[in-house]
Design a protein around this motif. Structure first.
Motif, PDB file in Angstrom:
ATOM      1  N   VAL A 247       1.759  13.229  -2.513  1.00  0.00           N
ATOM      2  CA  VAL A 247       1.110  11.928  -2.361  1.00  0.00           C
ATOM      3  C   VAL A 247       0.821  11.681  -0.893  1.00  0.00           C
ATOM      4  CG1 VAL A 247       1.484   9.464  -2.501  1.00  0.00           C
ATOM      5  CG2 VAL A 247       2.067  10.910  -4.435  1.00  0.00           C
TER       6      VAL A 247
ATOM      7  N   GLU B   3       6.062  13.273  -4.521  1.00  0.00           N
ATOM      8  CA  GLU B   3       5.823  12.270  -3.488  1.00  0.00           C
ATOM      9  C   GLU B   3       5.238  12.916  -2.243  1.00  0.00           C
ATOM     10  OE1 GLU B   3       6.597   8.775  -3.836  1.00  0.00           O
ATOM     11  OE2 GLU B   3       6.417   9.599  -5.854  1.00  0.00           O
TER      12      GLU B   3
ATOM     13  N   ILE C  39      -2.051  13.977   0.246  1.00  0.00           N
ATOM     14  CA  ILE C  39      -3.376  13.587  -0.225  1.00  0.00           C
ATOM     15  C   ILE C  39      -3.811  12.275   0.398  1.00  0.00           C
ATOM     16  CG2 ILE C  39      -4.676  12.895  -2.274  1.00  0.00           C
ATOM     17  CD1 ILE C  39      -3.346  15.044  -3.777  1.00  0.00           C
ATOM     18  N   SER C  40      -2.856  11.350   0.509  1.00  0.00           N
ATOM     19  CA  SER C  40      -3.198  10.077   1.131  1.00  0.00           C
ATOM     20  C   SER C  40      -3.730  10.294   2.534  1.00  0.00           C
ATOM     21  CB  SER C  40      -1.983   9.160   1.200  1.00  0.00           C
ATOM     22  OG  SER C  40      -1.460   8.966  -0.070  1.00  0.00           O
TER      23      SER C  40
ATOM     24  N   MET D 188       0.834  -1.191   0.000  1.00  0.00           N
ATOM     25  CA  MET D 188       0.000   0.000   0.000  1.00  0.00           C
ATOM     26  C   MET D 188       0.865   1.237   0.000  1.00  0.00           C
ATOM     27  SD  MET D 188      -3.139  -1.145   2.337  1.00  0.00           S
ATOM     28  CE  MET D 188      -3.553  -2.832   2.016  1.00  0.00           C
ATOM     29  N   SER D 189       0.570   2.176   0.846  1.00  0.00           N
ATOM     30  CA  SER D 189       1.318   3.433   0.754  1.00  0.00           C
ATOM     31  C   SER D 189       2.759   3.209   1.188  1.00  0.00           C
ATOM     32  CB  SER D 189       0.665   4.487   1.640  1.00  0.00           C
ATOM     33  OG  SER D 189       0.354   3.897   2.881  1.00  0.00           O
ATOM     34  N   GLU D 190       3.554   2.845   0.207  1.00  0.00           N
ATOM     35  CA  GLU D 190       4.924   2.423   0.497  1.00  0.00           C
ATOM     36  C   GLU D 190       5.730   3.541   1.159  1.00  0.00           C
ATOM     37  OE1 GLU D 190       5.974   1.976  -3.420  1.00  0.00           O
ATOM     38  OE2 GLU D 190       4.417   0.467  -3.824  1.00  0.00           O
ATOM     39  N   ASP D 191       5.410   4.751   0.740  1.00  0.00           N
ATOM     40  CA  ASP D 191       6.258   5.847   1.214  1.00  0.00           C
ATOM     41  C   ASP D 191       6.068   6.121   2.698  1.00  0.00           C
ATOM     42  OD1 ASP D 191       4.105   8.502   0.244  1.00  0.00           O
ATOM     43  OD2 ASP D 191       3.740   6.350   0.289  1.00  0.00           O
ATOM     44  N   ARG D 192       4.979   5.584   3.236  1.00  0.00           N
ATOM     45  CA  ARG D 192       4.770   5.826   4.669  1.00  0.00           C
ATOM     46  C   ARG D 192       5.447   4.765   5.515  1.00  0.00           C
ATOM     47  NH1 ARG D 192      -0.438   8.638   5.828  1.00  0.00           N
ATOM     48  NH2 ARG D 192      -0.703   7.121   7.452  1.00  0.00           N
TER      49      ARG D 192
ATOM     50  N   ALA E 210      -7.451   9.577   3.812  1.00  0.00           N
ATOM     51  CA  ALA E 210      -7.579   8.616   4.909  1.00  0.00           C
ATOM     52  C   ALA E 210      -8.391   9.233   6.031  1.00  0.00           C
ATOM     53  CB  ALA E 210      -6.208   8.196   5.408  1.00  0.00           C
TER      54      ALA E 210
END
Ligand SMILES: Cc1cc2nc3c(=O)[nH]c(=O)nc-3n(C[C@H](O)[C@H](O)[C@H](O)COP(=O)(O)O)c2cc1C
Ligand SMILES: Cc1cc2nc3c(=O)[nH]c(=O)nc-3n(C[C@H](O)[C@H](O)[C@H](O)COP(=O)(O)O)c2cc1C
Ligand SMILES: Cc1cc2nc3c(=O)[nH]c(=O)nc-3n(C[C@H](O)[C@H](O)[C@H](O)COP(=O)(O)O)c2cc1C
Ligand SMILES: Cc1cc2nc3c(=O)[nH]c(=O)nc-3n(C[C@H](O)[C@H](O)[C@H](O)CO)c2cc1C
Ligand code: SF4
Ligand code: SF4
Ligand code: SF4
Ligand code: SF4
Ligand code: FES
Lengths: 238, 185, 520, 342, 194, 223
Positions: A23, A20, A26-27, A1-5, A31
């Protein structure tokens, strides 16, 4: 899923490019909004659930009692039937491959009847579920078909709701019959040399129900004492 | 109650984050559907559909803003193809936008033409050649028959002529046997 | 002698009806009152007329020059005066007209000067040009320019050259009679073709219901001493004369649709074509006539050597048409085309004029729905599923029809011949094919239109931008001018300067707005 | 208007095809009457009348030439096959309703002759056995040929006890698979009056007569050998393997091909050109599929004879079977590599 | 082992989702006009449904039942399935643009196929264990695909038939669906041998 | 006001969920074995549609575009659960009959379709009306199917009414010895009847079109 987190701890730390970053923003925004909606509507559901819970439990009880009431009239006993059960392990003799419960009816403390589940595995289209009320004297007080898949319009007369003959439905011929009146050898459909009628052209269903009821009656008759004696909520063992 | 809220909240956070991420990360660019629709339209560029040309109409169909039965030059055949492509049900040509006509080309009466270049500017597909103050002609092979040049001509020298049948473009007709013969047998 | 033959799938055995017209010798048809010679007599480009009304022409003189390489020349059939170059009704089912050269014979029938072509010493390209200019096209029915077929293929030589003397269509006997009476020309032509295509062997396939022709041809081979030429009797079954079927029968090779047969090392010419090639190269004579069978509803069916442009009714009249005649058919009963009238001219494709009547060719009983009995598939020599093609052609679902290989269909008519529902299947295929072709053309036109439209949009956009740029530049200029004026004027009249400044602002806004609207 | 080429045709017509199919049924019907009385003739008449009426009405409504299409005879084939697959002593409305369903719903809603993807007679059979299982399983006892009683059964009061009897397929399944499962194939055969030498008493001879009619159809080139051979062959093969593996519980090949609708099906039902597969390979797959499904439904399913359901199930698959089995076209054989060089 | 086989076969033939259980009819009617699209839709549904059955089993027995939250089933399941659809799209887009072209347009349609919610719910009511749930999901979606593809084949052929005007399109589609459903009733009774 | 008239006409006829849009088919085919079943599920769906349209329309400005579908589903699922629980509590018999089809209202495409196509773009009142009318359009078709299938299948009307009003009984419309046409109440019957219904609608539409065309022609002839 949200890999960057969830950064890979072993990876070298990088400054994320601006795209990024958005991203992430917005994510987290979506959420949060989704979270708020979820909380609101889950709360709505939970509230409804708790509000309807008593009614649902009551109607489930009522349903069970209605079914039992068809084989064992309320007037015949005075205890809390559903509270006075004994649980059975899977019982092949009754045609059951799952656990079930035997309920015991008492009047003024003396046993009058028990309500037993059984099944006929050999209906025309498979299993026929039965509910039997068996008197303390070992007679079959009454029997009902709880579920079946017999051919509509042909084999489904075993269910009195579908039986065209409303005044004396086929299954009524078992009422108050016991091995005293009909010996176990003759607890069969007439076509097989027994005592019970069957509709022409649909003997199989009748045969299955008849044979299963005979087996159930025999099984319960032999274990009558033990079944009545067990304390409520106990487990029956052979 | 709280376990309910907790469980669903967990799901919501994960899902919301994932969807937000996906929305940004995987935005779809361009719409291949428009291309496909446009390639079905007849490119007459006549604007009878109510859009300024075939491509805008294709875009409107793709967005779901226009129905598939608004293009008279495409005719039933075109509607059928669009219905097929978009998985919609076929419907007959909507009357508001005109009727299907036999394919024609514009012809300029060269004796009358004053060379005003107005038709030249109107033709969407550059099918008219000529320069200012000179007689204009229409390249029949390139004319789509959109009729857009008729209106602007100040001396009404342009007429639409149905494309004539010749041995090379003659088509075998749909085989129909007349009823009389059927009845007779 | 016993060569291994192969079978093709399907086919039918209709009544042959050949006996009536193959008893009498080939006769020359007399000169008609006028010749109507269509310019477009072959596949490919339409020849340009090279004569004008009033001009005198000699027999064999070029009247239509080939248009490009896929085209073939047309010549005057006799000497006389060109009466007109005008639209006349074509021998075509549509009944439409096309450009024809109308010649009034002068009765002298004078040949234009001609001499043998030294083909052995010429380059292949030159030979091809010579054949094109002699107007030699396939006489088997397809009228494909023969010079394009005289081609040794990719490998530089052919394996087998097939000469098609099968003549499988009922009623037609023109090839049969030519083989009986003029076998030498055919064999010599075949030998020329053999050398031009560098073929390893030449097989002349003749259906075994023509024993006389086979004998005559074999004798001619002996007589001439032609090498590597073999006359082979093939089983009689329609359409054994189809080029693909005959190649299959003789060599076992199946040439798929859309492929060149030379890629498979084979090529096929009609016997008449072979003869015409001999005439063109060895005698230097262009193609101006052919043998035509007149059969069917006539008293004296017979073969005639007919000059192109002769009205069909003149030819038919020679044979005594019966009174109940109701139509002329060009070609045989299986594949022939109904003519729009009896005045249409004999052309290079006219192998037979079949005279019809209600009794001979009764109108088909009413068409019933297809019951998918599969008879047509059993009969189809192209191994197709005719009923599927019919199903989708009838419903105008052309894409699906094409998936069932509509374009592999050779329109032989076997399927319609056997169909118990009496469906005019071939008509449906012709309809579907011409619709698909029309659609492809429309599609091409639409693509072209789109391109030009987009080009125009781009151009307009560019022009707008240019204009906007010009306007902006102009505005800047005015502004600068005004500013300068204002500065200059301010000194003597501050009020004037103010007005000028306001004017400048307004001007600026206007141009800006203009620029904007133009850019949009 | 004059037609285009070809200008002459083989003399063949749909009606001659259909009439010959009807003719081929006659031997079977004769033997049927011999063993089971003339009731079947009444049913055939009823079905034919219903079929013609239904067909005429639908043609009229759809604006098609009525006489031309009535004369094609296909409705009669449908009607006769319905009558022959239904119990001969069923009430009159049973076969009439079934025929109307076949003609109106299964045939004309799809566009009439030649366009129906499902076998009309079998659609009717399936609808009726699902709707009226009891009426559809009252088959007459052998030798009960009293015509007036049969007429009574069809048109009037139904006192059936004396004349009905479970058919072999049903008896066998009932005895072997539903009860206490003590019986064996041999035991059932020996003890039951419904059984003849191999199949059902009487029925086996009817089947032989159908076989003769069917062979004549092949000789007439109206049907090809593919479908009957694949159907009977597969049925016999599966039954053979199964009965070898479990001879007590599963009947043998001869029984299966001579009982129920197998022989009628093999030559007259499976072979319906309209709703069946059309390619040679497809025909084999189609018929073998019907045989396999028939056997499964006969032995394990809830309905007495599986042919009707199996036919419909394979009808569903026909478009895909046809698509997958299109023979290579001219020039594309041998993978097209060599242009079909032998 | 054979009982697993019976689950799959039962779900494909005897209790076919579309024709007997009457689930997933909107895509059955809507996406069956062309064979090609039917195959694509079938493949996409098979993937999502199988995965959805597995996940919803896990969610049900690990999250909902232990916490007495059975009443959240509908919500939890459908949200999970929506997530699976989205993630599938994501993954496919990233890993195989080819596959995405084939399945891409069908994925969003799947969320409103009631079979994808119905089958997980049936799994619960039939008390399937994890493997059975997966197999039931797989079998059902194969059954769905089978019905869809066969139906699409028939419809492509019916396109060419001379069907009465008022019956063209959807109406004859339903009649055909009905006859298919009738034919599948022939399998009735086969599941009693389970 | 005419907005509401349009919505009503659209929902009940032109864009009728089942006959026009061919959505929401599963319950339509599966539970319409009797009028009572059909009608109850129809009402339940109507309730969900009206409420979800209301909720979405009211909240539409708070719903980000990219997660609109999950939020819609969430809202619908919550409402369906509410209906499910309520029916379980107070209409238990019907609840048992309708079974799995109550939770499946969530995936009934028509619900989501209306939410997305209408409620997400329109004011609250109109959206609610649209939801309710679409629901009623659905209910009407369900009811017709239920009536036809029950009548042909069993010869009765309102069988199962005792589940709602205890003590009442079904009405027998066809004679006692009518041999029920069983297919009608089985899945194939559902398909057949719906197919006929759609054909009937096509017929009516075609007739209306033809009339309109005649009118037009006449008007043109006059002009
Ligand atoms: C479609 C169909 C469904 C049947 N369903 C049943 C059924 O549900 N129950 C039954 O006892 N017999 C059913 N039968 C009948 C049995 O096959 C068998 O004929 C019957 O039970 C024998 O009874 P008899 O000995 O009284 O004739 C059905 C038959 C058919 C054709
Ligand atoms: C069905 C069919 C039948 C044919 N029959 C003959 C025939 O009998 N004789 C013949 O020379 N060409 C026949 N042709 C034409 C050949 O296919 C082929 O065009 C010809 O042999 C090539 O020679 P050409 O170019 O010299 O005409 C037939 C074509 C078709 C499609
Ligand atoms: C296509 C078909 C053809 C049939 N033909 C016959 C037949 O010729 N003779 C017969 O006894 N039964 C025939 N039947 C009916 C079945 O064989 C019959 O239902 C079966 O023998 C079981 O009988 P039951 O309904 O009494 O169980 C046919 C059924 C079908 C589907
Ligand atoms: C060999 C043959 C078999 C046929 N079998 C059937 C059949 O099983 N059922 C049927 O309804 N019609 C049958 N017909 C008639 C006809 O093909 C059928 O009614 C079409 O399906 C109607 O379109 C048959 C016709 C032939 C020639
Ligand atoms: S009506 Fe058709 S051809 Fe004309 S502009 Fe619109 S889409 Fe193009
Ligand atoms: S010439 Fe006239 S009719 Fe032809 S394309 Fe141009 S504008 Fe249209
Ligand atoms: S021969 Fe005629 S009826 Fe038979 S399949 Fe072919 S087209 Fe159909
Ligand atoms: S006309 Fe075409 S389809 Fe018919 S038999 Fe000949 S090749 Fe086959
Ligand atoms: S209601 Fe649409 S798929 Fe079931």
């Amino acid at each position: 899923m949200s890999e960057d987190r969830v950064p890979d701890p072993l990876a070298p730390i990088e400054v994320p490019p601006p795209a990024e970053a958005s991203v992430v923003r917005i994510s987290s925004r979506t959420a949060t909004i989704l979270l708020l909606f979820t909380l609101t509507f889950t709360a709505l559901m939970a509230a409804t659930y708790f509000a309807t819970k008593p009614a649902i439990e009551a109607s489930a009880r009522a349903e069970k009692m209605k079914l039992i009431g068809e084989v064992l009239p309320k007037s015949g006993y005075d205890n809390d039937l559903l509270a006075d059960g004994v649980s059975l392990p899977p019982m092949p003799a009754l045609g059951l491959d799952d656990v079930s419960t035997v309920y015991r009816a008492r009047k003024d403390g003396t046993p009058v009847a028990m309500v037993v589940e059984a099944a006929a595995p050999d209906g025309y289209s498979g299993r026929i579920g039965l509910l039997l009320a068996i008197g303390a004297d070992g007679r079959l007080l009454a029997m009902r078909v709880t579920d079946h898949r017999e051919t509509p319009g042909l084999g489904d007369y075993i269910d009195p709701k579908k039986d065209k003959n409303k005044t004396s439905p086929w299954i009524g011929q078992f009422d108050r019959k016991g091995f005293e009146d009909i010996n176990p050898e003759q607890w069969k459909v007439k076509k097989d040399g027994g005592m019970f009628d069957a509709h022409v052209g649909a003997t199989i269903s009748a045969r299955a129900v008849t044979n299963a009821s005979g087996r159930a009656l025999a099984w319960a008759g032999e274990r009558r004492e033990k079944l009545f004696a067990l304390p409520a909520a106990a487990k029956f063992e052979e | 109650m709280f376990s309910a809220l907790f469980v669903m909240a967990l799901g919501a956070v994960i899902l919301g984050a994932a969807l937000g991420y996906a929305a940004v990360k995987f935005r779809v660019e361009g719409d291949p559907l428009v291309e496909k629709i446009d390639s079905i339209l007849p490119q007459t560029q006549c604007g009878q559909c109510g859009f300024p040309g075939c491509r805008p109409y294709a875009e409107a169909i793709a967005k779901g803003e226009a129905d598939i039965n608004c293009c008279p030059p495409g005719g039933e055949e075109g509607i059928k193809k669009l219905a097929d492509l978009l998985g919609r049900e076929f419907k007959p040509l909507s009357g508001e936008h005109g009727v299907e006509k036999p394919k024609s080309v514009a012809v300029i009466d060269e004796n009358v033409c004053i060379g005003c270049t107005l038709c030249l500017q109107a033709c969407p597909v550059d099918a008219i050649v000529g320069a200012a103050k000179q007689m204009h002609t229409i390249v029949a092979a390139q004319c789509t028959g959109c009729e857009l040049c008729i209106e602007p001509c100040p001396v009404d020298c342009i007429a639409m002529l149905p494309i004539a049948e010749a041995v090379d473009n003659w088509k075998w007709k749909y085989p129909v046997f007349d009823i009389a013969q059927r009845r007779a047998a | 002698m016993s060569r291994r033959l192969f079978k093709f799938h399907g086919g039918v055995k209709p009544a042959y009806n050949k006996e009536s017209s193959n008893h009498e010798q080939i006769a020359d048809a007399p000169l008609p009152a006028e010749f109507v010679i269509p310019l477009h007599q072959s596949i490919g480009g339409i020849p340009r007329p090279v004569v004008k009304a009033g001009e005198h022409v000699q027999k064999g003189q070029l009247i239509g020059g080939p248009d490009g390489s896929v085209s073939s020349a047309v010549h005057a059939s006799t000497s006389g005066t060109v009466k007109a170059v005008e639209m006349r009704r074509m021998p075509h089912t549509s009944g439409l007209s096309a450009l024809c050269v109308v010649i009034e014979p002068d009765g002298k029938d004078e040949w234009i000067g001609h001499a043998p072509v030294p083909w052995r010493t010429m380059s292949p390209g030159e030979v091809r040009n010579a054949l094109r200019d002699a107007g030699v096209v396939g006489l088997g029915g397809a009228v494909f320019p023969s010079h394009l077929k005289v081609n040794p293929g990719k490998e530089g030589h052919l394996d087998t050259l097939v000469i098609n003397g099968a003549e499988c269509e009922p009623f037609i006997t023109c090839d049969d009679m030519q083989m009986r009476e003029r076998p030498d020309g055919i064999i010599k032509g075949a030998a020329i073709l053999r050398d031009l295509t560098k073929a390893r062997q030449v097989l002349i396939g003749v259906e075994d219901n023509k024993p006389e022709a086979i004998a005559a041809m074999r004798a001619a081979v002996e007589r001439i001493g032609a090498e590597r030429i073999d006359v082979v009797a093939v089983p009689t079954r329609y359409p054994a004369g189809g080029a693909k079927q005959l190649i299959r029968v003789l060599t076992g090779i199946e040439v798929p649709h859309g492929k060149r047969s030379t890629d498979y090392g084979v090529q096929c010419f009609n016997t008449g074509t072979a003869h015409a090639i001999y005439d063109a190269l060895e005698l230097g004579r262009p193609m101006i006539s052919r043998i035509v069978t007149v059969a069917g509803n006539v008293e004296r069916p017979r073969n005639y050597e007919v000059r192109f442009g002769t009205p069909m009714k003149d030819v038919v009249a020679l044979c005594g048409p019966k009174p109940d005649t109701d139509r002329l058919i060009m070609g045989g009963p299986m594949m022939g085309f109904r003519m729009p009238g009896d005045e249409v001219p004999v052309v290079k494709a006219t192998n037979c004029i079949l005279v019809g009547s209600k009794v001979l060719f009764p109108p088909p009983p009413p068409e019933m729905p297809c019951i998918r009995c599969g008879e047509c598939a059993k009969a189809c020599p192209a191994d197709l599923a005719p009923f599927e093609m019919y199903w989708f052609s009838r419903a105008k679902i052309f894409g699906k029809a094409q998936e069932y290989h509509l374009f592999d269909c050779i329109e032989c008519g076997c399927c319609a011949y056997v169909c118990p529902s009496r469906i005019p299947l071939v008509d449906y295929y012709r309809f579907a094919k011409s619709e698909i072709w029309a659609r492809e053309q429309e599609k091409e036109a639409a693509d072209g239109a789109r391109e030009r439209y987009e080009f125009r949009l781009a151009r307009e956009e560019r022009e707008k931008q240019e204009k906007a740029a010009r306007l902006a530049a102009k505005a800047a200029e005015t502004k600068a001018k005004l500013a300068a004026a204002a500065v200059a004027g301010a000194e003597d009249d501050p009020k004037k300067a103010l007005i000028a400044a306001a004017q400048a602002r307004a001007e600026q806004q206007k141009t800006a707005a203009e620029t904007k609207t133009n850019a949009e | 208007m004059l037609n285009n080429s070809p200008y002459f045709r083989q003399p063949a017509s749909v009606s001659s095809v259909m009439l010959r199919v009807l003719a081929a049924l006659i031997p079977g019907i004769a033997v049927y009457v011999w063993f089971f009385g003339a009731a079947i003739l009444i049913q055939i008449l009823l079905a034919s009348a219903a079929a013609l009426a239904g067909e005429a009405a639908m043609l009229k409504i759809r604006g098609k030439p009525v006489l031309l299409f009535l004369a094609d005879g296909s409705a009669l084939v449908t009607a006769w096959l319905i009558a022959l697959t239904f119990p001969p002593i069923g009430p009159w409305w049973l076969v009439v309703l079934a025929t109307l369903i076949a003609i109106v719903v299964a045939k004309h809603l799809y566009g009439g002759l030649g366009q129906n993807p499902f076998n009309p007679a079998m659609v009717a059979f399936c609808v009726m056995i699902v709707a009226y299982p009891q009426l559809m399983s009252q088959w007459p006892a052998v030798g009960f040929t009293d015509f007036s009683a049969q007429l009574g059964a069809i048109f009037g009061e139904r006192h059936l006890d004396a004349m009905v009897m479970a058919t072999p397929l049903d008896t066998l399944r009932t005895a072997l698979h539903t009860a206490e499962a003590k019986a064996t194939v041999a035991g059932v055969f020996g003890s039951n009056a419904a059984f003849g030498n191999i199949g059902g008493k009487g029925w086996e001879w009817v089947a032989v007569a159908y076989l003769l009619g069917g062979l004549w159809l092949i000789q007439q080139r109206i049907i090809t050998w593919h479908m009957p051979a694949a159907f009977l062959g597969t049925l016999a093969l599966i039954a053979g393997i199964a009965s070898t593996a479990g001879p007590d519980k599963l009947a043998g090949p001869l029984f299966h091909i001579l009982t129920g609708g197998a022989m009628l099906g093999a030559f007259f039902i499976v072979t319906d050109p309209v709703s069946g597969a059309t390619t040679p390979k497809g025909k084999l797959i189609f018929a073998a599929g019907i045989a396999l499904l028939t056997w499964i439904i006969r032995v394990f399913g809830a309905y007495p004879d599986g042919i009707a359901f199996a036919t419909l199930l394979m009808n569903i698959c026909v478009p895909l079977i046809d698509m997958a089995t299109q023979p290579p076209v001219f020039g594309h054989k041998n993978d097209g590599k060599e242009g079909g060089k032998p | 082992m054979t009982s697993y086989l019976f689950i799959v076969l039962g779900a494909v033939l005897v209790n076919n989702v579309v024709l007997v259980r009457i689930l997933g009819l909107c895509p059955f009617m809507g996406v069956s006009k062309k064979l090609e699209t039917a195959v694509g839709m079938g493949a996409a549904t098979t993937f999502v449904l199988t995965l959805g059955c597995g996940t919803s089993y896990v969610i049900d027995s690990w999250l909902l039942i232990p916490n007495d939250l059975e009443y959240l089933r509908t919500l939890a399941f459908i949200v999970t399935i929506a997530a699976i659809v989205q993630l599938t799209e994501l993954v496919i887009q990233k890993t195989s643009p080819m596959l995405h072209q084939v399945l891409g347009i069908y994925l969003p349609l799947i969320t409103t196929n009631c079979a994808v919610l119905g089958i997980p719910l049936l799994n619960i009511s039939q008390k399937h264990n994890f493997v059975e749930s997966l197999l039931f999901g797989f079998g059902s979606s194969i059954g769905f695909t089978l019905a869809l593809v066969l139906f699409a084949g028939l419809r492509e052929r019916l396109d060419g038939a001379d069907i009465p005007k008022n019956f063209r399109g959807t109406a004859i589609g339903f009649i055909t669906g009905g006859i298919m459903s009738l034919a599948f009733m022939g399998f009735a009774g086969l599941d009693k041998y389970k | 006001m005419s907005v509401y008239r349009d919505i009503t006409y659209n929902s009940l006829w032109k864009q009728n969920p089942i006959l026009g849009q061919v959505l929401g088919l599963c319950p339509t085919l599966a539970i319409t074995t009797s009028f009572i079943n059909s009608f109850s599920l129809g009402l339940a769906t109507t309730f969900v549609m009206a409420m979800s349209n209301f909720a979405v329309s009211a909240l539409r400005s708070f719903i980000p575009f990219e997660i609109r579908i999950p939020v819609f589903i969430l809202i619908i699922a919550a409402l369906v659960t509410v209906v499910d629980l309520a029916m379980n509590a107070w209409l238990h018999d019907i609840y048992l009959v309708l079974g799995i089809f109550i939770p499946l209202i969530v995936t009934n495409c028509i619900v989501l379709a209306r939410v997305e196509a209408y409620a997400a773009k329109n004011p609250v009142l109109a959206s609610t009306w649209d939801g309710a009318m679409m629901g009623i359009g659905l209910t009407l078709v369900l009811a017709v199917l239920g009536i036809v299938r029950e009548l042909f299948g069993q010869g009765t009307l309102l069988s199962g009414i005792e589940m709602i009003i205890p003590g009442t009984e079904a009405i027998r419309l066809l004679p006692e010895d009518y041999p029920g046409f069983l297919v009608a109440v089985l899945p194939p019957g559902a398909f057949f009847v719906l197919g006929l219904l759609i054909a009937g609608r096509n017929w009516l539409d075609a007739r209306a079109n033809e009339k309109a065309r005649q009118h037009l022609l006449q008007a043109q002839a006059h002009a």
